[in-house]
Write a protein that holds these residues in place. Structure first.
Motif, mmCIF file in Angstrom:
data_model
loop_
_atom_site.group_PDB
_atom_site.id
_atom_site.type_symbol
_atom_site.label_atom_id
_atom_site.label_comp_id
_atom_site.label_asym_id
_atom_site.label_seq_id
_atom_site.Cartn_x
_atom_site.Cartn_y
_atom_site.Cartn_z
ATOM 1 N N GLU A 122 0.834 -1.209 0.000
ATOM 2 C CA GLU A 122 0.000 0.000 0.000
ATOM 3 C C GLU A 122 0.867 1.256 0.000
ATOM 4 O O GLU A 122 0.486 2.283 -0.563
ATOM 5 C CB GLU A 122 -0.922 -0.016 1.211
ATOM 6 C CG GLU A 122 -1.970 1.091 1.184
ATOM 7 C CD GLU A 122 -2.959 0.980 2.327
ATOM 8 O OE1 GLU A 122 -4.059 0.446 2.134
ATOM 9 O OE2 GLU A 122 -2.620 1.460 3.430
ATOM 10 N N GLY A 293 -7.731 4.416 -5.525
ATOM 11 C CA GLY A 293 -8.212 3.384 -4.612
ATOM 12 C C GLY A 293 -8.295 2.053 -5.325
ATOM 13 O O GLY A 293 -8.807 1.969 -6.443
ATOM 14 N N ILE A 295 -8.882 -1.933 -3.762
ATOM 15 C CA ILE A 295 -8.967 -2.752 -2.552
ATOM 16 C C ILE A 295 -9.654 -4.072 -2.865
ATOM 17 O O ILE A 295 -10.590 -4.134 -3.674
ATOM 18 C CB ILE A 295 -9.714 -1.992 -1.432
ATOM 19 C CG1 ILE A 295 -9.624 -2.741 -0.109
ATOM 20 C CG2 ILE A 295 -11.149 -1.709 -1.806
ATOM 21 C CD1 ILE A 295 -10.111 -1.943 1.079
ATOM 22 N N GLN A 313 -10.162 3.570 2.279
ATOM 23 C CA GLN A 313 -8.803 3.426 1.754
ATOM 24 C C GLN A 313 -8.386 4.661 0.965
ATOM 25 O O GLN A 313 -7.255 5.139 1.088
ATOM 26 C CB GLN A 313 -8.717 2.186 0.864
ATOM 27 C CG GLN A 313 -7.314 1.890 0.378
ATOM 28 C CD GLN A 313 -7.269 1.123 -0.934
ATOM 29 O OE1 GLN A 313 -8.113 1.336 -1.811
ATOM 30 N NE2 GLN A 313 -6.309 0.230 -1.066
#
Length: 444
Positions: A122, A293, A295, A313
């Motif tokens: 991340e 983003g 996820i 996120q």
């Protein structure tokens, strides 16, 4: 854990380094200067210990290999092999002189991914957003979900039962257990009867053979449970028993023995009714097209339930709250999430002004641009089939693919900018050459 080695590479005063030999207009050369490599050094050094074990590979090298793998759509083996042949790959990884050998074993990339985990990946994704500048700070975005398929075959009950038999025999051999019967010849005969099951005369015979294979798998599982200690291979045997007990219409079925967390998802595609993997949510800014983003979502939830995790996120990565998000009708029912207004296509209210209607229409038109983004993520950056293991692999794969696409976006911008400068220079030279006073000089 491993310790970090000191950089002892020295340049000869007679030999120029890669920095002087390579073109500073190459996109990878430019990207190497923009990435904040010290951020990764400071964040990942906690995974290493001083004076313990063999010296590790440099952190910048391992991070760069992960980036290059997904930017160029390569396997672990291929990116390590091409690194030894490509000087720009080596400069991007922090090398000062050309090295005509592989930087590491391909398996070291696996260990490094497991070491930094989803949190470390991340961080790479966040750096890719930062490099895109203002494009990642827009107020409007589009969100959509897709499926990243896992690296498994199309599951059938008979196929799973045969794999259970094979694994049970392997467990018995490893434990030194002599089975009462291994069913080698019986399974060979049954495999012949299972062929051509769609023929009208072979259907009943194939179904009977399927039932016999399941019975043999159950016998072997029960024999291992009786003969082996309770704590040995408990997880595997429980998984085998779960597969044997599941029915056709059951929920939360097991579709793969080596990837038991895979779910079956139907997205209504004409050419592919069912996909086996995990659902992912992608968030893209509407004007610049930066992915802010990406996820992984466990399970097969309704799309509206994925908005909370997706926007949480996005806010964590960018430090910015979106004002408006445009989605498709699969998200209907959600109006506002974490301070962000959610727009779903529907008939406009008569209370809306024409100006507001025009703005909403433009937003829904731009929302369609997320579909080719997802297509490029799948075809160009390894999202179409996930080869990483487990739930951790699902989380890592989607973020590395999104980070690679953000890096590639900036590389394309730099490439186009340099090409535009070159064309303008050529046009200027042509204009200069057409002047009459220089024509007479060249004729002489």
């Amino acid at each position: 854990m491993l310790k970090q080695p000191k950089n002892t590479t020295q340049l000869s005063f007679l030999q120029p380094g890669l920095k002087e030999q390579l073109s500073n207009k190459h996109p990878l050369y430019i990207l190497a200067e923009y990435v904040n490599w010290q951020l990764f050094e400071d964040s990942f050094k906690k995974h290493y210990k001083e004076n313990f074990g063999r010296p590790a590979k440099p952190i910048r090298l391992m991070v760069a290999l992960l980036m290059l793998k997904h930017i160029r759509n390569l396997s672990d083996e291929s990116v390590v092999e091409q690194w030894a042949e490509n000087a720009y790959y080596q400069y991007f990884s922090g090398e000062r002189v050309f090295a005509a050998k592989a930087p590491c074993e391909a398996s070291e990339l696996v260990h490094f991914r497991n070491r930094i985990g989803a949190e470390g990946v991340e961080l790479i994704f966040r750096e890719s957003i930062r490099i895109n500048g203002k494009g990642g700070k827009e107020d409007k975005a589009s969100i959509d979900t897709t499926v990243q398929e896992k690296n498994i075959t199309y599951p059938t009950d008979s196929k799973l039962h045969r794999k259970i038999i094979k694994k049970c025999i392997g467990i018995a051999d490893k434990a030194g257990l002599v089975l009462r019967q291994r069913y080698t010849r019986t399974l060979k005969k049954l495999s012949v009867e299972q062929r051509f099951r769609n023929h009208p005369k072979n259907g009943a015979k194939a179904r009977k053979a399927d039932k016999k294979v399941k019975t043999i798998a159950g016998r072997l599982v029960r024999e291992l449970q009786r003969e082996l200690p309770a704590e040995n291979y408990k997880t595997d045997l429980e998984l085998f028993e779960r597969v044997l007990l599941q029915k056709r219409q059951d929920k939360n079925k097991v579709y793969s023995l080596h990837e038991p967390d895979v779910v079956c998802i139907s997205k209504g595609k004409e050419h592919k009714k069912y996909e086996f993997g995990s659902k992912v949510s992608i968030t893209v800014t509407q004007n610049s097209g930066v992915i802010i983003g990406a996820i992984n979502i466990q399970g097969n939830d309704y799309d509206g339930h994925t908005l909370d995790a997706a926007l949480e996120q996005q806010q964590r990565l960018t430090g910015h709250t979106l004002k408006e998000v445009f989605v498709d009708r699969g998200y209907r029912g959600r109006k506002e999430v974490l301070g962000t207004t959610i727009h779903t296509p529907k008939t406009f209210s008569s209370k809306l002004t024409n100006y507001r209607k025009t703005k909403l229409k433009a937003g829904f038109t731009k929302r369609a641009a997320i579909e080719p983004k997802i297509g490029h993520l799948k075809t160009d950056h390894r999202l179409s089939r996930n080869f990483y293991k487990g739930i951790k692999g699902d989380n890592i794969n989607v973020m590395l693919a999104a980070a690679a696409m953000n890096f590639k976006r900036m590389m394309n911008i730099w490439k186009d900018h340099l090409w535009a400068l070159f064309l303008s220079f050529v046009q200027l030279v042509k204009t200069f050459m057409k002047q009459p006073k220089y024509d007479t000089i060249f004729v002489q």
